[in-house]
Design an enzyme around this catalytic site. Structure first.
Site, mmCIF file in Angstrom:
data_model
loop_
_atom_site.group_PDB
_atom_site.id
_atom_site.type_symbol
_atom_site.label_atom_id
_atom_site.label_comp_id
_atom_site.label_asym_id
_atom_site.label_seq_id
_atom_site.Cartn_x
_atom_site.Cartn_y
_atom_site.Cartn_z
ATOM 1 C CG ASP A 115 -2.219 0.798 1.124
ATOM 2 O OD1 ASP A 115 -2.545 1.848 0.669
ATOM 3 O OD2 ASP A 115 -2.587 0.484 2.299
ATOM 4 C CD GLU A 144 -0.272 5.390 -3.552
ATOM 5 O OE1 GLU A 144 -1.382 4.514 -3.400
ATOM 6 O OE2 GLU A 144 0.638 5.807 -2.716
ATOM 7 C CG ASP A 187 -7.710 4.318 0.867
ATOM 8 O OD1 ASP A 187 -8.296 3.525 1.188
ATOM 9 O OD2 ASP A 187 -7.021 5.212 1.681
#
Length: 981
Positions: A546, A549, A624
């Protein structure tokens, strides 16, 4: 220092905690740039506006110098000249056009001066001087062989290239101004620089302009362009120093005659992309590709999200084309659709639509692949040859995954596991978010809450279940933590612009980030995942990456400064969108390395950030989302765009991550999620517990039905994934993909097919709905059957209404002509289904024919690559095609594909392990009326004697089709056989 004061830290922490305590608020737009706030985006838009306003007087300043053309075995090289206004100097841009055996064309444009390093960097920056040319190394894995049969003819005004299958593709390269038209069968399909918007910002020294010149000295010349964001740019309290100055690039790409364009995920909007220059129903911002941590993202928006796949497909009746923009920097895409008419008096009636797109990236090369189709499959297959095919996952990964932030102890995990069993609800994987660690330090366990992770996993393994744990790229900056000590001492982290290790803020607080571009870091990362190094992990432990980015809480736009430096001194701006892929690659390779190299198992890794090529490494999810009906509705077009962009293993958090769904919403989400390729329920730490068994009656029953439906269809899902992993064809298929001639289906993105199964799914996506309208394309001689009731529907290019009570099933139809394979015995996990028998469901078309496939391997290792698999094609057909209604029917099982001698040996050994797995039932929907009164059929395995098997024929009531059932025909699933009806 990262923080100027303790007060700044407290302020940020309070601000961050407030987002956790009050999650259901709108996305914070002020944290993310609009095009007007992104210097290069604003410049390229302004350039296009200037060209458009100039009309026919506009001339693009780019021309190809025909004297520089060189041709060699399917590749053309030349120099494109950029003329500079009011200057004698010009800019040389090396051009390469490569014609590939696949029929794909590749156009690359570089900048000679930067290529040679003949520039000066500002601020003494150690950054590389070239335009970034390394994205190919991470993304492209094949398909680059040149087409030696391509012919190239250089003429005075243009160069003409014939290439592709039977040389029916053509590229017309216009010399002045430089432009390229791509044709198929002599019809123009794609145009480069038709509007003259090509722009490559060349290097130039910064001219410091004094406000007041000294007496007797001439004033500095006034700039002819807006230089305000050339040399530095500030946003969100951070200043980007831009040591290389302006280096962005842009190109207009036109699809003449195409109204629908799809792809370029990830965005929360319709599958058919909208216009972006304002007006009714259009966006006023370009689609943005800049991987970002955008929690609570909004619907129907071109705003950037977590991943980026710069592949766009254009579709019209019976024709699909596409482009792949290979650039890992921040990218924006404008879309405008222009209606044209061949007759000025027709008032637009009968005209065509041209879709004009405008692509611009902040740095790097102009590198574009062109696909001329003509079918959707002809786009996705060569694209996957280039970037790799969707991973064939382990079988368990297609089951249901249960996750939340966080299961708080190992006893909590075991209790959830027991309760699934108590309520007879199947699942395969339970997940642990960051709280399993000691103080958010990865590669550790919280000794108080997870004192016995091995014992916890033994309980899961007793029913064939797995554990997934999270490991993110940020490493906690804390003393006495060997992981961070190694990262710092061996220079394996991402650096700041001064080339010192970059310190930022994420879940652990002060953190450093692994630089997964660094070969030393990759080897170190592998070592960290060995069972001896990462105590408490087992062969049943898999990974979740996770925040890759990367998410940096105190960074500009919640990510890294663009002038940070990676291995090789490439700036972060150059590699941002591919960063997440490199991290998942590191984890994937680490999971491979932890096993015996003689018997490696397929890794499972879930990623939030992705780029073209990430499909090789595992699954993704849409991030999310919210426990809101709009997010359920948006999940379908989002996943369809992922699938047609080559990334089939995709899903959305069932129930919504933020907030608390109503029982109705939760139920509908499970009913829809059972048809996501990746099927996971997940929830925020502050949300109420919502495991399926907690829903209570009348909700737990339909949720359980949805989960059991998923498990019964696992053979079909696994076969669909095998197809995706070998041909690139998507697991979720939109209407335009399956019915490319039916214009009424081109914009539909709330219904879809599952692989080649013929299953057409239309989930309930709105509150309070008890029925759905499903569109059936006009297919000659076709029929659809309700999957559950066998009710018939004749496709006529219109919608039909299907009942969809909350306590029922997801509306699913089965297209006649298909054979579906399923398993019908309810089990606790997919592993416990391995040796269960199969059922064939045969949906006959109006010619009493059907076909389908089944793929089986060990579901775990890579032995299938050696030939250890079963791949069968089932065909049912009338023995007399001239009289199908009265002809006897025959069902056969045949080997699908061919194998060499070595592969056949492996296949034989695998089939031996499956020798006792049989077909226990054959269901024939649309059974001929001539079977009424028929009581038996004849079954025969290859090499065996015939035997008679009982047949039961059922007459349908009302619109219900007649059907028949053959019980226990006594044939093996991996063998050749015939059943004569």
């Amino acid at each position: 220092m990262l923080w100027d004061s303790i007060g700044a830290y407290v302020a940020l922490a309070c601000c961050f905690l407030s987002t956790i305590i009050e999650p259901l608020v709108a996305v914070k737009h002020e944290n993310f740039k609009t095009c007007d706030q992104s210097g290069f985006c604003a410049r390229h838009r302004a350039y296009a506006d200037k060209a458009a306003a100039s009309g026919s007087s506009w001339t693009s300043p780019y021309s190809l110098d025909s004297k520089t053309i060189s041709i060699n075995k399917g590749q053309l090289t030349a120099i494109v000249i950029k003329a500079l206004k009011e200057q004698t100097e010009s800019v040389r841009l090396p051009l390469t056009i490569s014609l590939l055996i696949s029929g794909t064309a590749r156009v690359t444009l570089d900048e000679e001066r930067r290529q040679k390093g003949d520039i000066e960097l500002r601020h003494g920056s150690p950054a590389r001087k070239e335009r970034y040319n390394g994205v190919q190394d991470w993304v492209i894995v094949g398909g680059l062989d040149l087409d030696g049969e391509a012919t190239i003819s250089v003429e005075k005004q243009e160069t003409v290239i014939h290439y592709g299958p039977k040389n029916n593709f053509k590229a017309v390269v216009k010399h002045a101004p430089f432009a390229i038209d791509f044709l198929r069968d002599d019809e123009t399909q794609i145009k480069f620089n038709a509007n003259g918007w090509l722009s490559m910002e060349h290097w130039r020294p910064k001219i410091d302009r004094e406000e007041q010149p000294k007496e007797g000295e001439p004033a500095s010349p006034e700039p002819t362009e807006d230089e305000s964001t050339w040399w530095e740019e500030s946003f969100g309290g951070n200043t980007d120093t831009k040591p290389k100055g302006p280096e962005s690039l842009g190109l207009d790409i036109t699809f003449p005659g195409y109204e629908h364009v799809y792809g370029i995920p990830e965005h929360a909007g319709p599958m058919s992309l909208k216009e972006t220059r304002g007006g009714s129903g259009a966006y006023d911002q370009p689609y943005r590709l800049y991987n970002s941590d955008v929690f609570e993202y909004e619907m129907d928006s071109p705003m950037t999200l977590y991943g980026a796949i710069p592949l766009m497909q254009a579709h019209r009746k019976d024709s699909t084309v596409g482009v792949f923009w290979l650039n890992a920097a921040e990218t924006w895409i404008d879309i405008v659709k222009r209606k044209t008419s061949s007759n000025p008096l027709s008032l637009g009636i009968g005209g065509t639509t041209d879709t004009q797109t405008h692509w611009f990236s902040e740095s790097g090369l102009l590198d574009v692949f062109v696909f001329l189709g003509p079918t959707p499959k002809d786009i996705i297959q060569p694209y996957n040859e280039l970037t790799g095919y969707t991973q064939l996952p382990q079988h368990f990964a297609l089951g249901y995954h249960q996750c939340r932030w966080n299961y708080v102890t190992d006893e909590d995990v075991k209790d959830v596991d027991r309760k699934f069993d108590k309520h007879n609800i199947p699942y395969d994987v339970i997940w642990l978010d960051i709280e399993y660690t000691e103080g958010k330090k990865y590669f550790t366990w919280d000794k108080d809450n997870f004192p016995n992770p091995i014992g916890m996993q033994k309980q899961l393994e007793s029913h064939g279940r797995k554990l997934v744990i999270i490991v993110d790229p940020h490493i906690k900056n804390e003393g006495n933590y060997p992981v961070v000590d190694a990262l710092k001492s061996r220079n394996m982290g991402i650096n700041n612009k001064e080339n010192n290790i970059f310190e930022g803020w994420c879940w652990p607080g002060s953190s450093y980030w692994i630089d997964a571009f660094n070969p030393t870091a990759l080897k170190w990362w592998k070592d960290l995942f060995s069972y001896s190094s990462f105590a408490g992990t087992t062969p049943s432990t898999f990974l979740w990456n996770d925040m890759n980015e990367p998410s940096v809480f105190n960074g500009p736009e919640t990510t890294m400064p663009k002038d940070n430096l990676h291995y090789g001194n490439w700036e972060h701006r150059d590699v941002h969108n591919v960063n997440g892929l490199t991290f998942v690659n590191a984890t994937y390779e680490a999971l491979l390395a932890r096993d015996d190299p003689k018997y490696p198992r397929r890794p499972f890794v879930l990623t939030r950030s992705f780029y073209a090529g990430s499909q090789r490494q595992g699954a993704m999810w849409t991030g999310d989302n919210l426990a809101d009906w709009s997010h359920l509705e948006a999940s379908i077009p989002m996943l369809l765009n992922q699938n047609i962009a080559g990334f089939s293993f995709s899903g959305a958090d069932v129930g919504g991550f933020f907030g608390n769904p109503s029982k109705e919403l939760l139920t509908r989400w499970y009913q829809a999620g059972a048809f996501y390729p990746f099927f996971r329920g997940h929830a925020h730490i502050d949300s109420r517990r919502r495991e399926p068994y907690l829903a209570g009656s009348p909700y737990v029953e339909p949720i359980t039905q949805a989960l059991r439906l998923r498990y019964s269809l696992l053979p079909a899902w696994y076969t669909a994934f095998h197809t995706a992993s070998s041909t690139g064809e998507p697991v979720m298929r939109p209407m335009f993909y399956t019915h490319p001639s039916d214009e009424a289906g081109f914009g539909l993105d709330q219904q879809f097919y599952v692989g080649d199964t013929g299953l057409l799914v239309k989930p309930v996506l709105k509150e309070g709905i008890e029925s759905v309208d499903i569109y059936l394309p006009p297919i000659n001689e076709a029929v659809y059957y309700d999957y559950f009731t066998y009710e018939t529907h004749i496709p006529a290019g219109k919608t039909v209404q299907l009942a969809a009570p909350l306590t029922g099933h997801t509306p699913v139809l089965m297209l006649g002509g298909h054979i579906l394979v399923r398993k019908e015995r309810p089990r606790k996990s997919s592993a416990l289904m391995k040796w269960d028998p199969y059922t064939l469901v045969i949906a006959l078309d109006n010619n009493f024919s059907a076909t389908g496939t089944l793929y089986i391997d060990d579901g775990e290792t890579f032995e299938f690559q050696k030939g250890a698999y079963i791949h069968r094609r089932f065909r049912m057909f009338p023995t007399d095609a001239s009289s199908p209604a009265t002809s006897p029917l025959r069902l056969v099982s045949e080997e699908e594909g061919s194998q060499n001698t070595k592969e056949a040996k492996e296949a034989k050994a695998f089939k031996k392990t499956m020798k006792d797995v049989r077909v226990e039932r054959i269901v024939v929907i649309g059974a001929p009326k001539a079977w009424e009164g028929k009581e038996e059929v004849v079954a025969r395995e290859d090499g065996e004697k015939e035997k008679k098997v009982k047949l039961m024929w059922h007459k349908g009531k009302g619109k219900q089709a007649d059907w028949a059932v053959v019980r226990d025909p006594g044939v093996g699933v991996g063998r050749g056989w015939t059943v004569a009806f």
